[in-house]
Design a protein around this motif. Structure first.
Motif, PDB file in Angstrom:
ATOM      1  N   GLU A 175      -8.649  -2.326  -8.654  1.00  0.00           N
ATOM      2  CA  GLU A 175      -8.024  -3.643  -8.783  1.00  0.00           C
ATOM      3  C   GLU A 175      -9.050  -4.721  -9.116  1.00  0.00           C
ATOM      4  OE1 GLU A 175      -5.112  -6.640  -6.296  1.00  0.00           O
ATOM      5  OE2 GLU A 175      -5.436  -4.617  -5.575  1.00  0.00           O
ATOM      6  N   THR A 176     -10.267  -4.585  -8.618  1.00  0.00           N
ATOM      7  CA  THR A 176     -11.290  -5.572  -8.951  1.00  0.00           C
ATOM      8  C   THR A 176     -11.685  -5.490 -10.426  1.00  0.00           C
ATOM      9  OG1 THR A 176     -13.095  -4.097  -8.322  1.00  0.00           O
ATOM     10  CG2 THR A 176     -12.252  -5.592  -6.627  1.00  0.00           C
ATOM     11  N   LYS A 177     -11.426  -4.348 -11.068  1.00  0.00           N
ATOM     12  CA  LYS A 177     -11.708  -4.199 -12.492  1.00  0.00           C
ATOM     13  C   LYS A 177     -10.546  -4.665 -13.358  1.00  0.00           C
ATOM     14  CE  LYS A 177     -14.818  -0.352 -11.743  1.00  0.00           C
ATOM     15  NZ  LYS A 177     -15.028   1.085 -11.919  1.00  0.00           N
ATOM     16  N   GLY A 178      -9.500  -5.165 -12.723  1.00  0.00           N
ATOM     17  CA  GLY A 178      -8.372  -5.696 -13.480  1.00  0.00           C
ATOM     18  C   GLY A 178      -7.189  -4.764 -13.588  1.00  0.00           C
ATOM     19  N   ALA A 179      -7.203  -3.645 -12.891  1.00  0.00           N
ATOM     20  CA  ALA A 179      -6.096  -2.686 -12.956  1.00  0.00           C
ATOM     21  C   ALA A 179      -5.372  -2.659 -11.625  1.00  0.00           C
ATOM     22  CB  ALA A 179      -6.629  -1.304 -13.300  1.00  0.00           C
ATOM     23  N   ARG A 180      -4.247  -3.313 -11.568  1.00  0.00           N
ATOM     24  CA  ARG A 180      -3.469  -3.406 -10.333  1.00  0.00           C
ATOM     25  C   ARG A 180      -2.450  -2.281 -10.291  1.00  0.00           C
ATOM     26  NH1 ARG A 180      -2.199  -4.206  -5.518  1.00  0.00           N
ATOM     27  NH2 ARG A 180      -0.444  -5.453  -4.903  1.00  0.00           N
ATOM     28  N   ILE A 181      -2.410  -1.574  -9.187  1.00  0.00           N
ATOM     29  CA  ILE A 181      -1.393  -0.554  -8.983  1.00  0.00           C
ATOM     30  C   ILE A 181      -0.272  -1.207  -8.195  1.00  0.00           C
ATOM     31  CG2 ILE A 181      -0.872   1.663  -7.927  1.00  0.00           C
ATOM     32  CD1 ILE A 181      -3.696   2.503  -8.521  1.00  0.00           C
ATOM     33  N   ARG A 182       0.791  -1.525  -8.930  1.00  0.00           N
ATOM     34  CA  ARG A 182       1.919  -2.219  -8.294  1.00  0.00           C
ATOM     35  C   ARG A 182       2.560  -1.325  -7.246  1.00  0.00           C
ATOM     36  NH1 ARG A 182       5.785  -2.489 -12.071  1.00  0.00           N
ATOM     37  NH2 ARG A 182       4.625  -1.194 -13.489  1.00  0.00           N
ATOM     38  N   GLY A 183       2.897  -1.920  -6.115  1.00  0.00           N
ATOM     39  CA  GLY A 183       3.605  -1.201  -5.070  1.00  0.00           C
ATOM     40  C   GLY A 183       2.716  -0.560  -4.027  1.00  0.00           C
ATOM     41  N   TRP A 184       1.416  -0.502  -4.264  1.00  0.00           N
ATOM     42  CA  TRP A 184       0.515   0.084  -3.270  1.00  0.00           C
ATOM     43  C   TRP A 184       0.260  -0.942  -2.188  1.00  0.00           C
ATOM     44  CZ3 TRP A 184      -0.829   4.946  -2.533  1.00  0.00           C
ATOM     45  CH2 TRP A 184      -1.823   5.224  -1.602  1.00  0.00           C
ATOM     46  N   VAL A 185       0.386  -0.531  -0.930  1.00  0.00           N
ATOM     47  CA  VAL A 185       0.206  -1.423   0.213  1.00  0.00           C
ATOM     48  C   VAL A 185      -1.150  -1.130   0.822  1.00  0.00           C
ATOM     49  CG1 VAL A 185       1.120  -2.133   2.444  1.00  0.00           C
ATOM     50  CG2 VAL A 185       2.684  -1.410   0.631  1.00  0.00           C
ATOM     51  N   TYR A 186      -2.027  -2.119   0.784  1.00  0.00           N
ATOM     52  CA  TYR A 186      -3.367  -1.958   1.350  1.00  0.00           C
ATOM     53  C   TYR A 186      -3.335  -2.264   2.840  1.00  0.00           C
ATOM     54  CZ  TYR A 186      -4.941  -1.893  -3.457  1.00  0.00           C
ATOM     55  OH  TYR A 186      -5.115  -1.570  -4.768  1.00  0.00           O
ATOM     56  N   ALA A 187      -4.282  -1.665   3.573  1.00  0.00           N
ATOM     57  CA  ALA A 187      -4.391  -1.919   5.002  1.00  0.00           C
ATOM     58  C   ALA A 187      -4.967  -3.306   5.245  1.00  0.00           C
ATOM     59  CB  ALA A 187      -5.277  -0.861   5.651  1.00  0.00           C
ATOM     60  N   ASP A 188      -4.581  -3.915   6.366  1.00  0.00           N
ATOM     61  CA  ASP A 188      -5.086  -5.247   6.693  1.00  0.00           C
ATOM     62  C   ASP A 188      -6.551  -5.217   7.118  1.00  0.00           C
ATOM     63  OD1 ASP A 188      -2.626  -6.342   6.127  1.00  0.00           O
ATOM     64  OD2 ASP A 188      -1.922  -6.188   8.191  1.00  0.00           O
ATOM     65  N   THR A 189      -6.909  -4.213   7.865  1.00  0.00           N
ATOM     66  CA  THR A 189      -8.294  -4.063   8.314  1.00  0.00           C
ATOM     67  C   THR A 189      -8.792  -2.681   7.878  1.00  0.00           C
ATOM     68  OG1 THR A 189      -7.596  -3.146  10.442  1.00  0.00           O
ATOM     69  CG2 THR A 189      -7.918  -5.540  10.333  1.00  0.00           C
ATOM     70  N   PRO A 190     -10.100  -2.489   7.784  1.00  0.00           N
ATOM     71  CA  PRO A 190     -10.622  -1.212   7.294  1.00  0.00           C
ATOM     72  C   PRO A 190     -10.241  -0.003   8.153  1.00  0.00           C
ATOM     73  CG  PRO A 190     -12.338  -2.866   7.286  1.00  0.00           C
ATOM     74  CD  PRO A 190     -11.152  -3.483   7.951  1.00  0.00           C
ATOM     75  N   ASP A 191     -10.019  -0.204   9.437  1.00  0.00           N
ATOM     76  CA  ASP A 191      -9.720   0.935  10.308  1.00  0.00           C
ATOM     77  C   ASP A 191      -8.234   1.118  10.560  1.00  0.00           C
ATOM     78  OD1 ASP A 191     -12.404   1.442  10.542  1.00  0.00           O
ATOM     79  OD2 ASP A 191     -12.637   0.114  12.271  1.00  0.00           O
ATOM     80  N   ALA A 192      -7.391   0.407   9.834  1.00  0.00           N
ATOM     81  CA  ALA A 192      -5.962   0.442  10.152  1.00  0.00           C
ATOM     82  C   ALA A 192      -5.096   1.012   9.035  1.00  0.00           C
ATOM     83  CB  ALA A 192      -5.488  -0.965  10.495  1.00  0.00           C
ATOM     84  N   ASN A 249      -2.612   3.257   7.757  1.00  0.00           N
ATOM     85  CA  ASN A 249      -1.625   4.127   8.363  1.00  0.00           C
ATOM     86  C   ASN A 249      -1.145   5.119   7.315  1.00  0.00           C
ATOM     87  OD1 ASN A 249       0.319   5.301   9.904  1.00  0.00           O
ATOM     88  ND2 ASN A 249       1.529   3.464  10.181  1.00  0.00           N
ATOM     89  N   ALA A 250      -1.240   6.406   7.619  1.00  0.00           N
ATOM     90  CA  ALA A 250      -0.815   7.431   6.669  1.00  0.00           C
ATOM     91  C   ALA A 250       0.696   7.449   6.482  1.00  0.00           C
ATOM     92  CB  ALA A 250      -1.298   8.800   7.122  1.00  0.00           C
ATOM     93  N   ALA A 251       1.434   6.848   7.408  1.00  0.00           N
ATOM     94  CA  ALA A 251       2.892   6.834   7.300  1.00  0.00           C
ATOM     95  C   ALA A 251       3.414   5.607   6.554  1.00  0.00           C
ATOM     96  CB  ALA A 251       3.514   6.882   8.697  1.00  0.00           C
ATOM     97  N   THR A 252       2.526   4.733   6.085  1.00  0.00           N
ATOM     98  CA  THR A 252       2.943   3.537   5.357  1.00  0.00           C
ATOM     99  C   THR A 252       3.609   3.942   4.050  1.00  0.00           C
ATOM    100  OG1 THR A 252       1.098   2.298   6.278  1.00  0.00           O
ATOM    101  CG2 THR A 252       2.156   1.374   4.330  1.00  0.00           C
ATOM    102  N   MET A 253       4.803   3.414   3.826  1.00  0.00           N
ATOM    103  CA  MET A 253       5.538   3.729   2.604  1.00  0.00           C
ATOM    104  C   MET A 253       5.023   2.853   1.466  1.00  0.00           C
ATOM    105  SD  MET A 253       7.625   6.129   3.330  1.00  0.00           S
ATOM    106  CE  MET A 253       8.879   6.168   2.095  1.00  0.00           C
ATOM    107  N   VAL A 254       4.764   3.479   0.337  1.00  0.00           N
ATOM    108  CA  VAL A 254       4.362   2.760  -0.870  1.00  0.00           C
ATOM    109  C   VAL A 254       5.360   3.095  -1.967  1.00  0.00           C
ATOM    110  CG1 VAL A 254       1.918   2.653  -0.276  1.00  0.00           C
ATOM    111  CG2 VAL A 254       2.772   4.596  -1.538  1.00  0.00           C
ATOM    112  N   ASN A 255       5.479   2.198  -2.918  1.00  0.00           N
ATOM    113  CA  ASN A 255       6.427   2.390  -4.024  1.00  0.00           C
ATOM    114  C   ASN A 255       5.688   2.098  -5.319  1.00  0.00           C
ATOM    115  OD1 ASN A 255       8.697   2.815  -5.487  1.00  0.00           O
ATOM    116  ND2 ASN A 255       9.688   0.896  -4.932  1.00  0.00           N
ATOM    117  N   ILE A 256       5.064   3.121  -5.890  1.00  0.00           N
ATOM    118  CA  ILE A 256       4.267   2.931  -7.099  1.00  0.00           C
ATOM    119  C   ILE A 256       5.039   3.445  -8.313  1.00  0.00           C
ATOM    120  CG2 ILE A 256       2.110   3.082  -5.825  1.00  0.00           C
ATOM    121  CD1 ILE A 256       1.737   5.876  -6.935  1.00  0.00           C
TER     122      ILE A 256
END
Length: 173
Positions: free
Chosen positions: A45-62, A64-71
């Motif tokens: 994403e920092t290179k300009g390529a956004r993957i729509r629908g991907w949900v990033y974690a709020d903190t580095p240690d959080a 969650n493998a069960a987080t639903m994403v819609n890409i």
């Protein structure tokens, strides 16, 4: 495609030849791979390529493998191969050259073909040259002049036709 993050990690591990060993992984290992996958996709994403629908974690240690994403369906292979690349060094598996080549193609498609190319038009105060030919058909660089109006022959006019009647709403005449 709507799926949990663990789906992409499991398919990435299957790409490494560990499809049966996914259930032996402790949840902490799945979380660590999800964190690394989040970091890898954030790097894209920092290179300009956004993957729509991907949900990033709020903190580095959080992550969650069960987080639903819609890409988008066209990016599923990219995420699965990214998960394989991220997981391989810590598991001690070697990557096949086919996996690396597929990931490179998927990243190139995302980085280059997903971008909009800015379009420019030459300014209109440049002199007319070989690039602007008035008699050429198609799109011109400069604003086209309005067509010339010719009176032509009067044969098509009906002489009994009332040209200036009172219904014309012309102000000032």
């Amino acid at each position: 495609m709507r799926a949990p993050k663990s789906f992409f990690v499991e398919n990435g591990l299957a790409e490494l030849g560990l499809s049966g060993a996914v259930f032996d992984f402790p949840p902490e290992e799945m979380e660590r791979i999800c964190n690394r996958l989040d970091a890898n996709l954030a790097e894209l994403e920092t290179k300009g390529a956004r993957i729509r629908g991907w949900v990033y974690a709020d903190t580095p240690d959080a992550a969650n493998a069960a987080t639903m994403v819609n890409i988008p369906t066209g990016l599923v292979n990219l995420v699965i191969l990214s998960a394989a690349i991220v997981a391989a060094p810590s598991i001690g598996k070697n990557l096949s050259s086919v996996t690396v080549a597929q990931l490179k193609l998927a990243r190139d498609n995302l980085l280059f073909f997903g971008k909009r190319i800015p379009q420019y038009q030459r300014n209109t105060n440049m002199p007319v040259g070989s690039g602007n030919q008035v008699w050429a058909d198609g799109v011109q660089f400069y604003v086209n002049r309005p067509p010339r109006l010719d009176a032509g022959p009067d044969a098509h006019l009906d002489p009994d036709m009332e040209i200036w009647n009172g219904d014309n709403n012309i102000d000032g005449f």
